[in-house]
Design an enzyme around this catalytic site. Structure first.
Site, PDB file in Angstrom:
ATOM      1  N   ASP A 162     -35.808 -37.103  -3.479  1.00  0.00           N
ATOM      2  CA  ASP A 162     -36.669 -36.764  -4.614  1.00  0.00           C
ATOM      3  C   ASP A 162     -37.170 -35.342  -4.420  1.00  0.00           C
ATOM      4  OD1 ASP A 162     -36.367 -39.192  -5.946  1.00  0.00           O
ATOM      5  OD2 ASP A 162     -37.897 -40.144  -4.734  1.00  0.00           O
ATOM      6  N   ASP A 190     -28.902 -42.805  -9.048  1.00  0.00           N
ATOM      7  CA  ASP A 190     -29.955 -43.611  -9.675  1.00  0.00           C
ATOM      8  C   ASP A 190     -30.337 -42.997 -11.018  1.00  0.00           C
ATOM      9  OD1 ASP A 190     -31.899 -45.501 -10.089  1.00  0.00           O
ATOM     10  OD2 ASP A 190     -33.357 -44.587  -8.738  1.00  0.00           O
ATOM     11  N   LEU A 191     -29.490 -43.239 -12.032  1.00  0.00           N
ATOM     12  CA  LEU A 191     -29.736 -42.650 -13.353  1.00  0.00           C
ATOM     13  C   LEU A 191     -30.204 -43.690 -14.370  1.00  0.00           C
ATOM     14  CD1 LEU A 191     -26.650 -40.237 -13.382  1.00  0.00           C
ATOM     15  CD2 LEU A 191     -29.037 -39.632 -12.937  1.00  0.00           C
ATOM     16  N   LYS A 192     -30.269 -44.930 -13.963  1.00  0.00           N
ATOM     17  CA  LYS A 192     -30.832 -46.031 -14.772  1.00  0.00           C
ATOM     18  C   LYS A 192     -30.389 -45.955 -16.236  1.00  0.00           C
ATOM     19  CE  LYS A 192     -34.967 -46.647 -11.894  1.00  0.00           C
ATOM     20  NZ  LYS A 192     -34.960 -45.441 -11.029  1.00  0.00           N
ATOM     21  N   PRO A 197     -24.338 -50.594 -25.757  1.00  0.00           N
ATOM     22  CA  PRO A 197     -23.365 -51.022 -24.749  1.00  0.00           C
ATOM     23  C   PRO A 197     -22.134 -50.124 -24.627  1.00  0.00           C
ATOM     24  CG  PRO A 197     -24.237 -52.924 -25.909  1.00  0.00           C
ATOM     25  CD  PRO A 197     -24.806 -51.725 -26.598  1.00  0.00           C
ATOM     26  N   ARG A 256     -42.712 -49.012   3.202  1.00  0.00           N
ATOM     27  CA  ARG A 256     -43.591 -48.140   3.972  1.00  0.00           C
ATOM     28  C   ARG A 256     -43.614 -48.589   5.424  1.00  0.00           C
ATOM     29  NH1 ARG A 256     -42.734 -45.590   0.433  1.00  0.00           N
ATOM     30  NH2 ARG A 256     -44.042 -44.558  -1.088  1.00  0.00           N
ATOM     31  N   GLN A 303     -47.027 -46.320  -5.039  1.00  0.00           N
ATOM     32  CA  GLN A 303     -46.348 -47.618  -4.995  1.00  0.00           C
ATOM     33  C   GLN A 303     -47.393 -48.712  -4.818  1.00  0.00           C
ATOM     34  OE1 GLN A 303     -43.348 -48.114  -5.698  1.00  0.00           O
ATOM     35  NE2 GLN A 303     -41.945 -46.621  -4.826  1.00  0.00           N
ATOM     36  N   GLY A 310     -38.316 -42.834   0.442  1.00  0.00           N
ATOM     37  CA  GLY A 310     -38.448 -41.450   0.001  1.00  0.00           C
ATOM     38  C   GLY A 310     -39.495 -40.702   0.788  1.00  0.00           C
ATOM     39  N   ARG A 311     -40.726 -40.742   0.276  1.00  0.00           N
ATOM     40  CA  ARG A 311     -41.800 -39.914   0.836  1.00  0.00           C
ATOM     41  C   ARG A 311     -42.084 -40.117   2.325  1.00  0.00           C
ATOM     42  NH1 ARG A 311     -45.414 -41.257  -4.262  1.00  0.00           N
ATOM     43  NH2 ARG A 311     -43.977 -43.014  -4.120  1.00  0.00           N
TER      44      ARG A 311
HETATM   45  O1  C5P Z   1     -41.251 -42.132  -1.999  1.00  0.00           O
HETATM   46  P1  C5P Z   1     -40.867 -43.575  -2.143  1.00  0.00           P
HETATM   47  O2  C5P Z   1     -40.383 -44.187  -0.845  1.00  0.00           O
HETATM   48  O3  C5P Z   1     -41.897 -44.394  -2.844  1.00  0.00           O
HETATM   49  O4  C5P Z   1     -39.572 -43.497  -3.086  1.00  0.00           O
HETATM   50  C1  C5P Z   1     -38.953 -44.612  -3.608  1.00  0.00           C
HETATM   51  C2  C5P Z   1     -37.779 -44.217  -4.451  1.00  0.00           C
HETATM   52  O5  C5P Z   1     -37.261 -45.387  -5.074  1.00  0.00           O
HETATM   53  C3  C5P Z   1     -38.071 -43.236  -5.567  1.00  0.00           C
HETATM   54  O6  C5P Z   1     -36.900 -42.410  -5.717  1.00  0.00           O
HETATM   55  C4  C5P Z   1     -38.256 -44.095  -6.793  1.00  0.00           C
HETATM   56  O7  C5P Z   1     -37.869 -43.454  -7.981  1.00  0.00           O
HETATM   57  C5  C5P Z   1     -37.296 -45.237  -6.495  1.00  0.00           C
HETATM   58  N1  C5P Z   1     -37.589 -46.506  -7.154  1.00  0.00           N
HETATM   59  C6  C5P Z   1     -38.771 -47.193  -6.998  1.00  0.00           C
HETATM   60  N2  C5P Z   1     -38.959 -48.384  -7.651  1.00  0.00           N
HETATM   61  C7  C5P Z   1     -38.011 -48.882  -8.427  1.00  0.00           C
HETATM   62  C8  C5P Z   1     -36.801 -48.211  -8.575  1.00  0.00           C
HETATM   63  C9  C5P Z   1     -36.620 -47.004  -7.917  1.00  0.00           C
HETATM   64  O8  C5P Z   1     -39.655 -46.737  -6.291  1.00  0.00           O
HETATM   65  N3  C5P Z   1     -38.192 -50.056  -9.017  1.00  0.00           N
END
Ligand code: C5P
Length: 237
Positions: free
Chosen positions: A17, A67-69, A74, A182, A191, A211-212
């Site tokens: 990210d 991850d482009l959701k 359809p 975490r 989160q 991520g973080r």
């Molecule tokens: O920084 P962190 O660990 O919270 O990042 C989680 C990653 O997962 C981010 O890229 C976020 O967009 C993604 N994500 C999420 N929850 C979802 C789907 C994707 O946190 N339901």
């Protein structure tokens, strides 16, 4: 519960990210051999040259989660997924609408794995109600996960707290990929429903997305290595 034959190192997916390629490549280079799988989403998509970054990552021997959701009619989703199936991407995401999931299943081919976002973790009961949904959040998550599997998708994105419920509902085969992880002591940030690395896998996740806690660590490589040690302990033999 039998385990899938996934190399333990690949079970950690690091979310890149970051706003531009230079910073993304810098983090990948700093993490080196410690991380084998990366998630790149809309932020890097908007930075341009998304596919050049995918090619660069795969040239480094890394796996890529795009991850482009996708969420569209359809036919459009089917064609977009088909185009993605011609790239070296390993995982991609679509929203958990039955017609969209069926379209993605038609387009995905043999190699690309498609995961459904059941209900965005940013939505709560009040938001669902405002959107006109009558069922509660948990019922909707379960129903969409079941529909994802019935549509022929490979699995779902689920919080570590939903993972256990979904594993019971879906059995062992579908992939469960869990964000919101975490390591003990890391700040949750925005989160809401976080779990530790250990809890995520104990609850049935096959992969975790982090991520973080890695990106913002004083020493990202040490943070990733600590998670990899926990994964190795759990999945050895
Ligand atoms: O920084 P962190 O660990 O919270 O990042 C989680 C990653 O997962 C981010 O890229 C976020 O967009 C993604 N994500 C999420 N929850 C979802 C789907 C994707 O946190 N339901």
């Amino acid at each position: 519960m039998p385990r899938k034959p996934v190399p333990p190192q690949d079970r950690l997916i690091v979310a890149l990210d970051l706003p531009d390629h230079a910073q993304a490549r810098d983090l990948v280079e700093r993490l080196g051999e410690t991380v084998t799988f990366y998630k790149i989403g809309l932020e890097l998509f908007m930075a341009g040259d998304y596919f050049a970054l995918i090619d660069w990552l795969t040239a480094q021997g890394k796996k890529v989660f795009a991850d482009l959701k996708f969420y569209d009619i359809p036919m459009t989703v089917e064609r977009a997924v088909r185009a993605l199936s011609c790239t070296p991407v390993t995982f991609a995401t679509v929203h958990g609408d039955p017609a969209i999931m069926a379209a993605a299943a038609r387009g995905k081919g043999a190699k690309l794995k498609i995961l459904a976002v059941t209900v965005l973790t940013s939505l709560d009961e009040a938001a669902l109600k405002a959107m006109g949904y009558a069922s509660d959040l948990e019922t909707l998550v379960r129903r969409r996960a079941r529909q994802a599997v019935d549509a022929g998708l490979d699995g779902v994105i689920a919080s570590g707290r939903e993972a256990q419920l979904l594993r019971r509902e879906l059995g062992n085969d579908p992939l469960i990929v869990t964000p919101g992880v975490r390591p003990q002591g890391s700040p949750a940030g925005d989160q809401k429903r976080v779990v530790t690395v250990e809890e995520a896998f104990a609850n049935g996740a096959d992969y975790i997305v982090v991520g973080r806690p890695i990106r913002d660590a004083h020493d990202p490589k040490a943070a990733a290595a600590a998670i990899q040690r926990q994964i190795a302990e759990r999945f050895q033999n």
